[in-house]
Design a protein around this motif. Structure first.
Motif, PDB file in Angstrom:
ATOM      1  N   HIS A 288      -8.267  10.208   4.595  1.00 44.85           N
ATOM      2  CA  HIS A 288      -8.740   8.969   4.163  1.00 44.85           C
ATOM      3  C   HIS A 288      -9.033   8.016   5.137  1.00 44.85           C
ATOM      4  N   ARG A 289      -8.952   8.301   6.263  1.00 43.88           N
ATOM      5  CA  ARG A 289      -9.542   7.452   7.245  1.00 43.88           C
ATOM      6  C   ARG A 289     -11.071   7.232   7.050  1.00 43.88           C
TER       7      ARG A 289
ATOM      8  N   ASP B 254      -3.725   1.253  -8.285  1.00 46.27           N
ATOM      9  CA  ASP B 254      -3.941   2.400  -9.235  1.00 46.27           C
ATOM     10  C   ASP B 254      -2.405   2.867  -9.743  1.00 46.27           C
TER      11      ASP B 254
ATOM     12  N   ALA C 170       1.017  -1.085   0.042  1.00 50.54           N
ATOM     13  CA  ALA C 170       0.088  -0.151   0.127  1.00 50.54           C
ATOM     14  C   ALA C 170       0.865   1.130  -0.032  1.00 50.54           C
TER      15      ALA C 170
ATOM     16  N   HIS D   1     -11.785  -6.228   4.913  1.00 50.25           N
ATOM     17  CA  HIS D   1     -10.522  -6.595   5.515  1.00 50.25           C
ATOM     18  C   HIS D   1     -10.309  -8.320   5.748  1.00 50.25           C
TER      19      HIS D   1
HETATM   20  C1  UD1 Z   1      -4.906   1.582   3.523  1.00 55.71           C
HETATM   21  C2  UD1 Z   1      -4.475   1.253   4.715  1.00 55.71           C
HETATM   22  C3  UD1 Z   1      -4.069   2.604   5.582  1.00 55.71           C
HETATM   23  C4  UD1 Z   1      -3.261   3.569   5.001  1.00 55.71           C
HETATM   24  C5  UD1 Z   1      -3.706   3.856   3.550  1.00 55.71           C
HETATM   25  C6  UD1 Z   1      -2.866   4.769   2.640  1.00 55.71           C
HETATM   26  C7  UD1 Z   1      -5.182  -0.599   5.667  1.00 55.71           C
HETATM   27  C8  UD1 Z   1      -6.280  -1.428   6.734  1.00 55.71           C
HETATM   28  N1  UD1 Z   1      -5.262   0.654   5.347  1.00 55.71           N
HETATM   29  O1  UD1 Z   1      -6.104   2.314   3.608  1.00 55.71           O
HETATM   30  O2  UD1 Z   1      -3.338   2.103   7.054  1.00 55.71           O
HETATM   31  O3  UD1 Z   1      -3.125   4.790   5.527  1.00 55.71           O
HETATM   32  O4  UD1 Z   1      -4.050   2.277   2.851  1.00 55.71           O
HETATM   33  O5  UD1 Z   1      -3.462   5.235   1.366  1.00 55.71           O
HETATM   34  O6  UD1 Z   1      -4.392  -1.431   5.320  1.00 55.71           O
HETATM   35  N2  UD1 Z   1      -8.831   2.217  -3.964  1.00 55.71           N
HETATM   36  C9  UD1 Z   1      -8.661   2.494  -5.068  1.00 55.71           C
HETATM   37  N3  UD1 Z   1      -7.372   2.315  -5.857  1.00 55.71           N
HETATM   38  C10 UD1 Z   1      -6.256   1.579  -5.122  1.00 55.71           C
HETATM   39  C11 UD1 Z   1      -6.509   1.543  -3.663  1.00 55.71           C
HETATM   40  C12 UD1 Z   1      -7.538   1.932  -3.144  1.00 55.71           C
HETATM   41  O7  UD1 Z   1      -9.501   3.022  -5.935  1.00 55.71           O
HETATM   42  O8  UD1 Z   1      -5.181   1.616  -5.796  1.00 55.71           O
HETATM   43  C13 UD1 Z   1     -10.122   2.550  -3.160  1.00 55.71           C
HETATM   44  C14 UD1 Z   1     -10.939   1.134  -3.429  1.00 55.71           C
HETATM   45  O9  UD1 Z   1     -12.304   1.841  -3.367  1.00 55.71           O
HETATM   46  C15 UD1 Z   1     -10.774   0.743  -1.824  1.00 55.71           C
HETATM   47  C16 UD1 Z   1     -10.664   2.057  -1.115  1.00 55.71           C
HETATM   48  O10 UD1 Z   1      -9.940   2.788  -1.842  1.00 55.71           O
HETATM   49  O11 UD1 Z   1     -11.976   0.117  -1.496  1.00 55.71           O
HETATM   50  C17 UD1 Z   1      -9.827   1.729  -0.024  1.00 55.71           C
HETATM   51  O12 UD1 Z   1      -8.665   1.266  -0.202  1.00 55.71           O
HETATM   52  P1  UD1 Z   1      -8.009   0.284   1.138  1.00 55.71           P
HETATM   53  O13 UD1 Z   1      -6.728  -0.310   0.340  1.00 55.71           O
HETATM   54  O14 UD1 Z   1      -8.994  -0.841   1.342  1.00 55.71           O
HETATM   55  O15 UD1 Z   1      -7.788   1.229   2.374  1.00 55.71           O
HETATM   56  P2  UD1 Z   1      -7.083   2.580   2.534  1.00 55.71           P
HETATM   57  O16 UD1 Z   1      -8.374   3.403   2.775  1.00 55.71           O
HETATM   58  O17 UD1 Z   1      -6.400   2.924   1.042  1.00 55.71           O
END
Ligand code: UD1
Length: 362
Positions: A206-207, A42, A10, A69
């Motif tokens: 973003h939280r 992305d 990530a 998760h």
């Molecule tokens: C994750 C981490 C968080 C970190 C953050 C940084 C966990 C539990 N959370 O949260 O600690 O601070 O990354 O960004 O591991 N999405 C996209 N493209 C991407 C990635 C995500 O569109 O490349 C969208 C999707 O709709 C996804 C949502 O963002 O469902 C959330 O992504 P996710 O990786 O689940 O959690 P973050 O909020 O990014």
């Protein structure tokens, strides 16, 4: 030859692993394998960082993507176990507190492969944050706990971790920051973001606790709207946040604010290092602003990085509109110079490499 497997997945992972791979490449006899879980996928959340930070092309891309998760963690475990069985590593290195961190640690520990956790020991005390669970579990499973600051050591000792497993090495993210700072100029952003040095606020959110709840999100944006009357606000928007803004209809009427897509590492560092103030719910940005001595308002009720408050200009202000604005007023009045925390000096990767070499030599 002994093998070290490094795990990234990530956005906040890449800048923590890049300096270590480089330090081990030049100073150790190990084979290094880089595994990208694909938790983020992305271009601007992943590949842009690999490029900006000069990371090698990952040897494995697990392509797990987004999910709940449980599903995301399980997918990483299934795929990462295959990598471990094929590569038989002598050590797995994980960084930070994301789902990729905990998933890889669980797999390695069950295969009796020692785990080194970079950024060990941080605690917010808030188990409603998924990252707090990831931190606790990863630290429990790790053989080498590499802490960024002494509060990390204290937390681990209080949880009964033997002292010989804990190594205070400093903050590796600051290695990346100091290395790339000379490239961080606002000129890079010309045509995309029009701001003057010291003349804008930088906002990130973003939280889930902030952006998935419409009332909290509205309270924060109400404060930001008032701040934007005094200082232009630049807001690179995380994909989760972008989705919620659309869903909640919050994307309109934001005067004096520039919204952008997520930015690469050096572009974002350019914005941070020239900002008058940073407002954020990110963990990493609290540390980066501390290292850069830029005032930071943390839009959360707690922080796992208290050193940014005691040795930096971070204020943990929560999400109440009035409290954010009071914090903003305090932050805008001149404060004395604050020294950088100990060992946030750009040499953490070398110290970690030393610990890993000693461990693998035995
Ligand atoms: C994750 C981490 C968080 C970190 C953050 C940084 C966990 C539990 N959370 O949260 O600690 O601070 O990354 O960004 O591991 N999405 C996209 N493209 C991407 C990635 C995500 O569109 O490349 C969208 C999707 O709709 C996804 C949502 O963002 O469902 C959330 O992504 P996710 O990786 O689940 O959690 P973050 O909020 O990014």
């Amino acid at each position: 030859m002994k093998t070290i497997v490094h795990v990234i997945g990530a956005r906040p992972n890449y800048m923590k692993i890049a300096p270590l791979i480089e330090a081990l490449r030049t100073g150790s006899p190990f084979r290094q394998i880089l595994v990208n879980t694909g938790q983020h996928y992305d271009e601007m959340m992943s590949q842009a960082f690999v490029r900006d930070l000069g990371l090698p092309t990952p040897d494995y891309d697990l392509g797990v993507g987004s999910a709940s998760h449980a599903v995301q963690t399980a997918r990483i475990m299934i795929e990462f176990e295959k990598v471990c069985l094929a590569e038989r590593p002598d050590l797995v290195v994980v960084v930070g507190d994301v789902n990729s961190t905990v998933a890889a640690s669980l797999v390695a520990a069950k295969l009796l492969v020692p785990v080194a956790h970079v950024e060990a020991g941080l605690r917010s005390g808030d188990r409603t944050m998924p990252e707090e669970i990831n931190r606790i579990v990863t630290d429990r499973l790790s053989e080498l706990l590499l802490t960024p600051s002494s509060d990390g050591n204290q937390n681990l000792l209080a949880e009964g971790v033997p002292t010989e497993k804990i190594h205070l090495v400093g903050n590796i993210m600051i290695d990346s920051l100091l290395q790339h700072l000379p490239l961080a100029t606002l000129d890079r952003l010309r045509g995309r973001v029009a701001v003057e040095p010291d003349g804008y606020a930088l906002l990130t959110l973003h939280r889930p606790s902030n952006v998935d709840n419409i009332d909290v999100f509205r309270r924060i944006l109400a404060a930001i709207a008032t701040i934007a009357e005094q200082l232009p606000v630049v807001f690179p928007v995380h994909p989760r946040t972008r989705e919620r803004m659309r869903e909640f209809g919050l994307a309109t009427g934001l005067a004096n604010m520039t919204l952008t897509d997520p930015l690469g590492y050096i572009d974002f560092l350019s914005l941070t290092s020239h900002a008058r103030i940073v407002l954020t719910d990110s963990g990493g940005l609290q540390e980066e602003s501390t290292a850069l001595r830029i005032p930071c308002l943390t839009l959360r009720d707690n922080t796992e990085r208290p050193i940014t408050v005691t040795h930096g200009s971070n204020q943990v202000v929560g999400t109440d509109t009035g409290a954010i604005l009071a914090g903003f007023r305090r932050a805008m009045s001149p404060a004395g110079p604050v020294p950088r925390p100990d060992l946030w000096d750009g040499h953490t990767a070398e110290r970690i490499a030393h610990v890993l070499c000693k461990f693998l030599a035995n």
